[in-house]
Design an enzyme around this catalytic site. Structure first.
Site, PDB file in Angstrom:
ATOM      1  N   CYS A  76       0.846  -1.187   0.000  1.00  0.00           N
ATOM      2  CA  CYS A  76       0.000   0.000   0.000  1.00  0.00           C
ATOM      3  C   CYS A  76       0.886   1.243   0.000  1.00  0.00           C
ATOM      4  O   CYS A  76       1.787   1.375   0.831  1.00  0.00           O
ATOM      5  CB  CYS A  76      -0.900  -0.018   1.234  1.00  0.00           C
ATOM      6  N   GLU A  77       0.636   2.140  -0.920  1.00  0.00           N
ATOM      7  CA  GLU A  77       1.488   3.322  -1.028  1.00  0.00           C
ATOM      8  C   GLU A  77       1.253   4.326   0.095  1.00  0.00           C
ATOM      9  O   GLU A  77       2.045   5.235   0.276  1.00  0.00           O
ATOM     10  CB  GLU A  77       1.310   3.991  -2.388  1.00  0.00           C
ATOM     11  N   HIS A  78       0.189   4.172   0.855  1.00  0.00           N
ATOM     12  CA  HIS A  78      -0.101   5.130   1.929  1.00  0.00           C
ATOM     13  C   HIS A  78       0.692   4.858   3.208  1.00  0.00           C
ATOM     14  O   HIS A  78       1.078   5.799   3.897  1.00  0.00           O
ATOM     15  CB  HIS A  78      -1.599   5.140   2.248  1.00  0.00           C
ATOM     16  N   HIS A  79       0.895   3.581   3.539  1.00  0.00           N
ATOM     17  CA  HIS A  79       1.604   3.243   4.779  1.00  0.00           C
ATOM     18  C   HIS A  79       2.800   2.313   4.558  1.00  0.00           C
ATOM     19  O   HIS A  79       3.483   1.946   5.501  1.00  0.00           O
ATOM     20  CB  HIS A  79       0.641   2.578   5.771  1.00  0.00           C
ATOM     21  N   GLN A 117      -5.288  -0.687  -4.223  1.00  0.00           N
ATOM     22  CA  GLN A 117      -5.987  -1.817  -4.832  1.00  0.00           C
ATOM     23  C   GLN A 117      -6.869  -1.384  -5.997  1.00  0.00           C
ATOM     24  O   GLN A 117      -6.940  -2.066  -7.023  1.00  0.00           O
ATOM     25  CB  GLN A 117      -6.810  -2.548  -3.771  1.00  0.00           C
ATOM     26  N   HIS A 145      -5.672  -5.790   3.826  1.00  0.00           N
ATOM     27  CA  HIS A 145      -4.684  -4.718   3.920  1.00  0.00           C
ATOM     28  C   HIS A 145      -4.149  -4.652   5.346  1.00  0.00           C
ATOM     29  O   HIS A 145      -4.916  -4.406   6.281  1.00  0.00           O
ATOM     30  CB  HIS A 145      -5.333  -3.371   3.549  1.00  0.00           C
ATOM     31  N   CYS A 147      -2.453  -2.404   6.641  1.00  0.00           N
ATOM     32  CA  CYS A 147      -2.601  -1.064   7.207  1.00  0.00           C
ATOM     33  C   CYS A 147      -3.953  -0.922   7.912  1.00  0.00           C
ATOM     34  O   CYS A 147      -4.117  -0.049   8.760  1.00  0.00           O
ATOM     35  CB  CYS A 147      -2.420   0.015   6.140  1.00  0.00           C
TER      36      CYS A 147
END
Length: 187
Positions: A76-79, A117, A145, A147
Site C-alpha cells: 500500500c502506497e499510503h503506509h 488496490q 490490507h 494497514c
C-alpha cells in the site's frame, strides 16, 4: 534505478527514529536486508523483463477464459504495509488468446510497486484490453490490507473487493453474472 545506499540510510534513520540502536547485533544487517527486499518487491517500477500478455500466434478462441484465486501481494502506497489476497481474471477473446501464465505474470508485475488496490484492478483490466483486445474482460481482486489489520482500525480478516469490467462484461448482465458465479463457485 534502485539506490540501495539511499534505502539503507533511510532504514537506518527509521531504526534510530523509533529509539533503537542500529548497531545492535540483530539490527546491523537490517538496512541491507530491507534494501535487497525492496529491490525485489518493487520490481514493477522497472520496465518488464519480457513483453506482457503476448498473444499466442495461430490460436483462436471466442468463449470465456477465467482464472480464479490467483494469489498476489503488493504494498500500500499510503503506509508501505503489504496488502495481499486473490485476483480473478476473466476475458472473452475476440480470437486472440494468451498463455494462461501470462495473466498472473501481468498481475504480479503491476502489483510489484507502491499501489492502491483500486488502481491495480483498473490497470490490469486496461492492460488486458490494450494487449489482447478481447470482447470484454473482468478483474475482481479480494485483498486484506495490513494497514487496516494491524494499525488504525485494527480489523484483521476484512477483505476489500474491487472490480473492473470492460466491454461485454459491462454491457451484458448475463455475461457478468456467469463470470461472478464461476468466481464464487465452491466458496
Amino acid at each position: 534505478m534502485f539506490d540501495r545506499e539511499k534505502i539503507k540510510k533511510g532504514v537506518r534513520l527509521i531504526i534510530e527514529g523509533i529509539g533503537e540502536n542500529p548497531e545492535r547485533e540483530g539490527l546491523v544487517e537490517t538496512p541491507d536486508r530491507i534494501a535487497r527486499m525492496y529491490e525485489e518487491i518493487f520490481k514493477g517500477l522497472e520496465p518488464p523483463e519480457e513483453e506482457l500478455l503476448k498473444c499466442i500466434e495461430g490460436e483462436t478462441h471466442d468463449e470465456m477464459v477465467l482464472l480464479r484465486n490467483i494469489p498476489f501481494y503488493s504494498v500500500c502506497e499510503h503506509h508501505f504495509l503489504p496488502f495481499f489476497g486473490n485476483a480473478h481474471i476473466a476475458y472473452i477473446p475476440d480470437g486472440r488468446i494468451v498463455g494462461l501464465s501470462e495473466l498472473p505474470r501481468a498481475l504480479d508485475y503491476l502489483a510489484k510497486r507502491p499501489q492502491v488496490q483500486e488502481r491495480l484492478t483498473k490497470q490490469l483490466a486496461d492492460l488486458i484490453v490494450e494487449k489482447i483486445k478481447p470482447k470484454g474482460c473482468m478483474v475482481v481482486i479480494e485483498a486484506e490490507h495490513l494497514c487496516m489489520s494491524m494499525r488504525g482500525i485494527k480489523k484483521p480478516g476484512v477483505k476489500t473487493i474491487t472490480s473492473a469490467v470492460r466491454g461485454i462484461f459491462r454491457k451484458s448482465q448475463t455475461t457478468r453474472q456467469e463470470a461472478l458465479e464461476l468466481i464464487n463457485k465452491d466458496k
